[in-house]
Motif scaffolding. Structure first.
Motif, PDB file in Angstrom:
ATOM      1  N   SER A   1       0.838  -1.195   0.000  1.00  0.00           N
ATOM      2  CA  SER A   1       0.000   0.000   0.000  1.00  0.00           C
ATOM      3  C   SER A   1       0.877   1.250   0.000  1.00  0.00           C
ATOM      4  O   SER A   1       0.872   2.026   0.961  1.00  0.00           O
ATOM      5  CB  SER A   1      -0.934   0.004   1.215  1.00  0.00           C
TER       6      SER A   1
ATOM      7  N   ILE B   1      -1.657  -6.664   4.906  1.00  0.00           N
ATOM      8  CA  ILE B   1      -2.190  -5.781   3.878  1.00  0.00           C
ATOM      9  C   ILE B   1      -1.727  -6.338   2.537  1.00  0.00           C
ATOM     10  O   ILE B   1      -0.525  -6.532   2.313  1.00  0.00           O
ATOM     11  CB  ILE B   1      -1.716  -4.332   4.082  1.00  0.00           C
TER      12      ILE B   1
ATOM     13  N   GLY C   1      -3.113  -5.215  -0.638  1.00  0.00           N
ATOM     14  CA  GLY C   1      -3.442  -4.336  -1.746  1.00  0.00           C
ATOM     15  C   GLY C   1      -3.424  -2.894  -1.273  1.00  0.00           C
ATOM     16  O   GLY C   1      -3.079  -2.610  -0.123  1.00  0.00           O
ATOM     17  N   GLU C   2      -3.824  -1.995  -2.160  1.00  0.00           N
ATOM     18  CA  GLU C   2      -3.749  -0.567  -1.851  1.00  0.00           C
ATOM     19  C   GLU C   2      -4.874  -0.137  -0.910  1.00  0.00           C
ATOM     20  O   GLU C   2      -6.022   0.009  -1.302  1.00  0.00           O
ATOM     21  CB  GLU C   2      -3.800   0.271  -3.139  1.00  0.00           C
ATOM     22  N   LEU C   3      -4.503   0.059   0.344  1.00  0.00           N
ATOM     23  CA  LEU C   3      -5.474   0.416   1.377  1.00  0.00           C
ATOM     24  C   LEU C   3      -6.092   1.787   1.141  1.00  0.00           C
ATOM     25  O   LEU C   3      -7.242   2.038   1.510  1.00  0.00           O
ATOM     26  CB  LEU C   3      -4.777   0.369   2.740  1.00  0.00           C
TER      27      LEU C   3
ATOM     28  N   VAL D   1      -9.576   1.997  -0.587  1.00  0.00           N
ATOM     29  CA  VAL D   1     -10.790   1.496   0.057  1.00  0.00           C
ATOM     30  C   VAL D   1     -11.739   2.671   0.325  1.00  0.00           C
ATOM     31  O   VAL D   1     -11.342   3.674   0.927  1.00  0.00           O
ATOM     32  CB  VAL D   1     -10.452   0.778   1.377  1.00  0.00           C
TER      33      VAL D   1
ATOM     34  N   TYR E   1     -13.104  -5.570  -0.428  1.00  0.00           N
ATOM     35  CA  TYR E   1     -11.888  -4.816  -0.110  1.00  0.00           C
ATOM     36  C   TYR E   1     -11.171  -5.436   1.095  1.00  0.00           C
ATOM     37  O   TYR E   1     -10.242  -6.216   0.940  1.00  0.00           O
ATOM     38  CB  TYR E   1     -12.232  -3.347   0.159  1.00  0.00           C
TER      39      TYR E   1
ATOM     40  N   THR F   1      -9.457  -8.267  -1.329  1.00  0.00           N
ATOM     41  CA  THR F   1      -8.268  -8.001  -2.130  1.00  0.00           C
ATOM     42  C   THR F   1      -7.239  -7.128  -1.418  1.00  0.00           C
ATOM     43  O   THR F   1      -6.087  -7.071  -1.835  1.00  0.00           O
ATOM     44  CB  THR F   1      -8.658  -7.302  -3.445  1.00  0.00           C
ATOM     45  N   VAL F   2      -7.651  -6.448  -0.348  1.00  0.00           N
ATOM     46  CA  VAL F   2      -6.779  -5.446   0.269  1.00  0.00           C
ATOM     47  C   VAL F   2      -6.213  -5.892   1.611  1.00  0.00           C
ATOM     48  O   VAL F   2      -5.168  -5.411   2.036  1.00  0.00           O
ATOM     49  CB  VAL F   2      -7.534  -4.100   0.407  1.00  0.00           C
ATOM     50  N   SER F   3      -6.872  -6.793   2.322  1.00  0.00           N
ATOM     51  CA  SER F   3      -6.344  -7.258   3.607  1.00  0.00           C
ATOM     52  C   SER F   3      -6.733  -8.707   3.836  1.00  0.00           C
ATOM     53  O   SER F   3      -7.707  -9.205   3.262  1.00  0.00           O
ATOM     54  CB  SER F   3      -6.853  -6.391   4.769  1.00  0.00           C
TER      55      SER F   3
END
Length: 334
Positions: A37, A116, A118-120, A123, A248, A252-254
């Motif tokens: 991220s 983490i 992906g790009e937090l 979100v 999210y 895909t993000v966490s």
């Protein structure tokens, strides 16, 4: 259809770190945040409980090597004193630590055993409508033979705090089925002000613990107290189960992996790649190797032996069944 990119917001992150397993998980979290991220512009706080009468040993992080890695990864150590919970209920750290965070600045709390992935910053948080993790099982309550059921138990709690119970229900779910009632995993939650959130969280949790409604007779609050109080807090601030779009967080993000054997058993190839990528640098590996479960699961290949025991596309429905299979093969570590 491509997902519309969210407007990036500024917010802070809180995790809890202390001596033992959590300090090493804090390194994993911080390393994954920085690697996956890069757009995150907020502050990462590692809340560390300090010695006091509610602990029989020093719970703080004393390893200079661990503290050095956390600092290098941009984490800020946030010491706090336990006034209510401590060793008898360490899950309460997440409640008490909130009140040491910067006031009126949006926050996201994560359990330390989270990566983490992906790009937090993409979100689409609406911090005015708090929410929490829906990756959960029906762990609480466990209605007894003679009642009350889910409805009566949850209704008593909403009434205790003057909250509107009916508006919390998911009417698409059948009566007396646990999903009908607002219930979260406390692995992550977010809100507009950590101190306001934490103050209410503490009031609700203490009230439930010290003077539970009669409807809670026969119910166990350890370790579920935080997850009993959390939906009430979120509902009181106008949040709910629909506060964040699906896919999210816990997507895909966490990834809230809970324990490394569970990560290798059930998570995606991407999550495994994230774990092994962030632990590859020598300066991080050197520190992590001092913790035996990480050394064996990641660096000595035990994790892939666990992974080979399961079909990740056809896993047992309940987590306990996964744990039992790992334990029966002698690979469980925590």
């Amino acid at each position: 259809m491509a997902r519309k990119q969210a407007t990036r917001q500024s917010f802070n992150i809180l995790i809890v770190g202390q001596s033992g397993r959590l300090q090493y998980e804090a390194i994993l979290f911080a390393a994954s945040l920085r690697q996956y991220s890069p757009g995150f512009q907020g502050r990462l706080f590692v809340a560390v409980p300090q010695p006091g009468p509610l602990w029989d040993t020093d719970p703080s992080i004393r390893s200079k090597e661990v503290l050095g890695i956390l600092e290098a990864l941009g984490a800020e150590i946030l010491p706090f004193k336990n006034k209510v919970f401590g060793k008898p209920y360490p899950n309460g750290n997440k409640i008490e630590a909130l009140m040491s965070m910067p006031e009126r600045e949006p926050f996201v709390f994560f359990d330390t055993d989270t990566l983490i992935t992906g790009e937090l910053s993409d979100v689409p948080f609406d911090f005015k409508r708090p929410g929490a993790s829906l990756r959960r099982e029906g762990t609480w309550p466990k209605p007894t033979l003679y009642g009350p059921g889910y409805h009566g138990i949850w209704q008593s709690l909403y009434q205790r705090f003057g909250l509107d119970f009916e508006s919390s229900l998911d009417l698409s779910q059948p009566d007396e089925y646990w999903r009908r009632y607002l219930y979260f995993n406390a692995g992550y939650f977010f809100g507009a002000c950590p101190r306001a959130f934490g103050k209410r969280f503490l009031v609700y949790a203490q009230s439930i613990l010290t003077t539970p409604p009669i409807e809670l007779v026969g119910q166990t609050l350890d370790p579920w107290l935080d997850q009993v109080a959390l939906p009430l807090v979120i509902h009181s601030f106008g949040g709910g189960r629909d506060a964040l779009p699906d896919g999210y967080l816990d997507g895909t993000v966490s990834c809230h992996y809970r324990h490394l054997p569970l990560l290798y058993a059930r998570e995606s190839d991407h999550v495994v790649d994230v774990l092994e990528t962030i632990t590859a640098p020598n300066r991080i590996k050197k520190v992590l190797k001092s913790y035996d479960p990480i050394k064996r699961m990641i660096f000595q290949g035990r994790g892939h032996k666990v992974r080979a025991m399961f079909d990740q596309d056809n896993l047992p429905r309940r987590e306990q069944a996964i744990r039992n299979r790992i334990k029966s093969n002698g690979f469980w570590m925590r």
